[in-house]
Design a protein around this motif. Sequence first.
Motif, PDB file in Angstrom:
ATOM      1  N   SER A   1       0.798  -1.335  -0.228  1.00 14.69           N
ATOM      2  CA  SER A   1      -0.078   0.225  -0.145  1.00 14.69           C
ATOM      3  C   SER A   1       0.851   1.253   0.049  1.00 14.69           C
ATOM      4  O   SER A   1       0.506   2.174  -0.704  1.00 14.69           O
ATOM      5  N   GLU A   2       1.844   1.276   0.895  1.00 20.07           N
ATOM      6  CA  GLU A   2       2.929   2.442   0.974  1.00 20.07           C
ATOM      7  C   GLU A   2       3.408   2.585  -0.318  1.00 20.07           C
ATOM      8  O   GLU A   2       3.674   3.914  -0.873  1.00 20.07           O
ATOM      9  N   GLN A   3       3.969   1.519  -1.063  1.00 18.43           N
ATOM     10  CA  GLN A   3       4.736   1.809  -2.353  1.00 18.43           C
ATOM     11  C   GLN A   3       3.821   2.165  -3.420  1.00 18.43           C
ATOM     12  O   GLN A   3       4.037   3.066  -4.450  1.00 18.43           O
ATOM     13  N   LYS A   4       2.347   1.611  -3.447  1.00 18.23           N
ATOM     14  CA  LYS A   4       1.542   2.123  -4.507  1.00 18.23           C
ATOM     15  C   LYS A   4       1.271   3.797  -4.520  1.00 18.23           C
ATOM     16  O   LYS A   4       1.144   4.477  -5.554  1.00 18.23           O
ATOM     17  N   LYS A   5       1.224   4.136  -3.091  1.00 17.94           N
ATOM     18  CA  LYS A   5       0.993   5.508  -2.961  1.00 17.94           C
ATOM     19  C   LYS A   5       2.051   6.330  -3.330  1.00 17.94           C
ATOM     20  O   LYS A   5       2.064   7.480  -4.034  1.00 17.94           O
ATOM     21  N   TYR A   6       3.396   5.930  -2.875  1.00 20.79           N
ATOM     22  CA  TYR A   6       4.698   6.618  -3.319  1.00 20.79           C
ATOM     23  C   TYR A   6       4.944   6.705  -4.914  1.00 20.79           C
ATOM     24  O   TYR A   6       4.876   7.572  -5.274  1.00 20.79           O
ATOM     25  N   LYS A   7       4.260   5.589  -5.602  1.00 20.14           N
ATOM     26  CA  LYS A   7       4.459   5.485  -7.114  1.00 20.14           C
ATOM     27  C   LYS A   7       3.494   6.397  -7.839  1.00 20.14           C
ATOM     28  O   LYS A   7       3.693   7.269  -8.635  1.00 20.14           O
ATOM     29  N   ASP A   8       2.289   6.733  -7.103  1.00 21.13           N
ATOM     30  CA  ASP A   8       1.229   7.504  -7.760  1.00 21.13           C
ATOM     31  C   ASP A   8       1.686   8.803  -7.470  1.00 21.13           C
ATOM     32  O   ASP A   8       1.327   9.682  -8.617  1.00 21.13           O
ATOM     33  N   LYS A   9       2.110   9.136  -6.452  1.00 19.46           N
ATOM     34  CA  LYS A   9       2.505  10.717  -6.332  1.00 19.46           C
ATOM     35  C   LYS A   9       3.590  10.924  -7.235  1.00 19.46           C
ATOM     36  O   LYS A   9       4.008  12.092  -7.711  1.00 19.46           O
ATOM     37  N   LYS A  10       5.012  10.068  -7.409  1.00 17.98           N
ATOM     38  CA  LYS A  10       6.000  10.203  -8.296  1.00 17.98           C
ATOM     39  C   LYS A  10       5.338  10.240  -9.715  1.00 17.98           C
ATOM     40  O   LYS A  10       5.682  11.266 -10.618  1.00 17.98           O
ATOM     41  N   ARG A  11       4.259   9.573 -10.065  1.00 20.03           N
ATOM     42  CA  ARG A  11       3.789   9.525 -11.560  1.00 20.03           C
ATOM     43  C   ARG A  11       3.010  10.864 -11.888  1.00 20.03           C
ATOM     44  O   ARG A  11       3.041  11.421 -12.752  1.00 20.03           O
ATOM     45  N   GLU A  12       2.561  11.408 -10.736  1.00 17.66           N
ATOM     46  CA  GLU A  12       1.722  12.674 -10.873  1.00 17.66           C
ATOM     47  C   GLU A  12       2.669  13.754 -11.146  1.00 17.66           C
ATOM     48  O   GLU A  12       2.503  14.662 -11.965  1.00 17.66           O
ATOM     49  N   LYS A  13       3.848  13.833 -10.469  1.00 20.84           N
ATOM     50  CA  LYS A  13       4.904  14.747 -10.747  1.00 20.84           C
ATOM     51  C   LYS A  13       5.807  14.517 -12.061  1.00 20.84           C
ATOM     52  O   LYS A  13       6.711  15.258 -12.227  1.00 20.84           O
ATOM     53  N   GLY A  14       5.604  13.413 -12.640  1.00 17.52           N
ATOM     54  CA  GLY A  14       6.299  12.784 -13.727  1.00 17.52           C
ATOM     55  C   GLY A  14       7.808  12.618 -13.404  1.00 17.52           C
ATOM     56  O   GLY A  14       8.736  12.877 -14.166  1.00 17.52           O
ATOM     57  N   LYS A  15       8.118  12.241 -12.106  1.00 22.06           N
ATOM     58  CA  LYS A  15       9.229  11.670 -11.666  1.00 22.06           C
ATOM     59  C   LYS A  15       9.463  10.159 -11.554  1.00 22.06           C
ATOM     60  O   LYS A  15      10.468   9.758 -11.061  1.00 22.06           O
ATOM     61  N   LEU A  16       8.371   9.603 -11.955  1.00 19.62           N
ATOM     62  CA  LEU A  16       8.493   8.183 -11.843  1.00 19.62           C
ATOM     63  C   LEU A  16       8.954   7.755 -13.303  1.00 19.62           C
ATOM     64  O   LEU A  16       8.274   7.575 -14.380  1.00 19.62           O
ATOM     65  N   LEU A  17      10.121   7.360 -13.505  1.00 23.08           N
ATOM     66  CA  LEU A  17      10.889   7.177 -14.783  1.00 23.08           C
ATOM     67  C   LEU A  17      10.686   5.921 -15.258  1.00 23.08           C
ATOM     68  O   LEU A  17      11.110   5.714 -16.373  1.00 23.08           O
ATOM     69  N   PHE A  18      10.634   4.857 -14.387  1.00 24.38           N
ATOM     70  CA  PHE A  18      10.505   3.455 -14.669  1.00 24.38           C
ATOM     71  C   PHE A  18       9.409   2.976 -14.085  1.00 24.38           C
ATOM     72  O   PHE A  18       9.117   3.016 -12.865  1.00 24.38           O
TER      73      PHE A  18
END
Length: 411
Positions: A286-303
Amino acid sequence: MAGNIEVLGNGRYRLRASIGTGKNRKVFRKNIRCETPMKDDGKFPREVELELAKFVAAVSENKVSRSNMTFRQFTETVWLPDYAERKLKTKTLVRYKEMLDSRIYDALGHIRISKLSPTHLNKFYKQLEEPIEKKSKTGEIITENLSARTIEHHHDLISSILGKAVKWDYIVSNPAQKADPPKVEESERPFLEEDEIKKVMDALSKEPLKYQSMILLDLFSGLRRGELMGLNWTDIDFINNTITINKTSNYTTDTGIYEDTVKTKKSNRTISMPVFVMSILRGYYSEQKKYKDKKREKGKLLFENDKLFIQHNGKPMHPDTPTKWWPKFLEKNNLPHVNFHGLRHTNASIMTALGFDIVTGSGRLGHARKDTFLNTYSHMLTTKEKGVAAAMDKEFNPHPKQRKVYRLKKI
């Protein structure tokens, strides 16, 4: 086909055998040493006659080397392309090439494989035992010695290469089989004791969920590091509390982080996990999913990937990260040093202490053969064996009060 023996003196003999006739006649020679002296009647020692018979048979079967290839030439033009690059895993191949380039070629690469002898190999192993000067990361000159285990790895590689040369009729016999690398003293595998496991778990509760999940998952599954790093969320079954191991994640300088198959067929497995570990893993999911969602919104989830353990940008975690984080964690919490692979050994000790049989332990750890578990963890089984008599005594002794141990007095 006939052969003959020439006495060279000082216990040395030259064997000769030939094949073909006339201009096509090819003579083969082989020098051997035999400590048994010539007999009084002029006959050769039996050992020499047996060697001649084997040599003649090898020549007649076309198994004597006609190649002037050096060890390096054979390795680079035959062994590597015809076997190693086709059969070995990437990480293993990289490690073998490093051993060849850093030490083996310099010492043995120029010698013809047909002339390579146990003496050459023993001399090389002796050189490897000598202290080596090298630069540390800080630039300081330090002295280090290769362990007997590392030298054994060099010996195993050389033997493997020469074994293929024999199999493919480049040479008659494998000189590595007669060489004497330094003996490796077998030591007990380091693992955490029961009280230390509880201290580790207590200290882990103060760490981020990612590292709690990483250590507890490894501790209670016994996964190899590459298997742990290779896990995807689709491999986790929260309903049945199981994990499926079917790939590994590794790293080499040339390739970077890459995915590979597991070590052996038996390493493909599904194992059950303790409920409390799965509960922590669910929280981490659950924690990782929230983290990736936030990164994705900011365009910082590169992989984008499904790996359990990732870096800040979403890229799979570097396989070296657990082995670097773990000793720092132990030191910070004043816990005894056990390397990361020791968690796998600890898992074996837990299964042994809980009374699980070798078949179960071997299956969970993904050993190709059951005797691997027995050979690796025999000291744990011996410790448990000591409790067998006590358990029998407790269960079946008709006179419980007679359990007193009598010791003879010194006279």
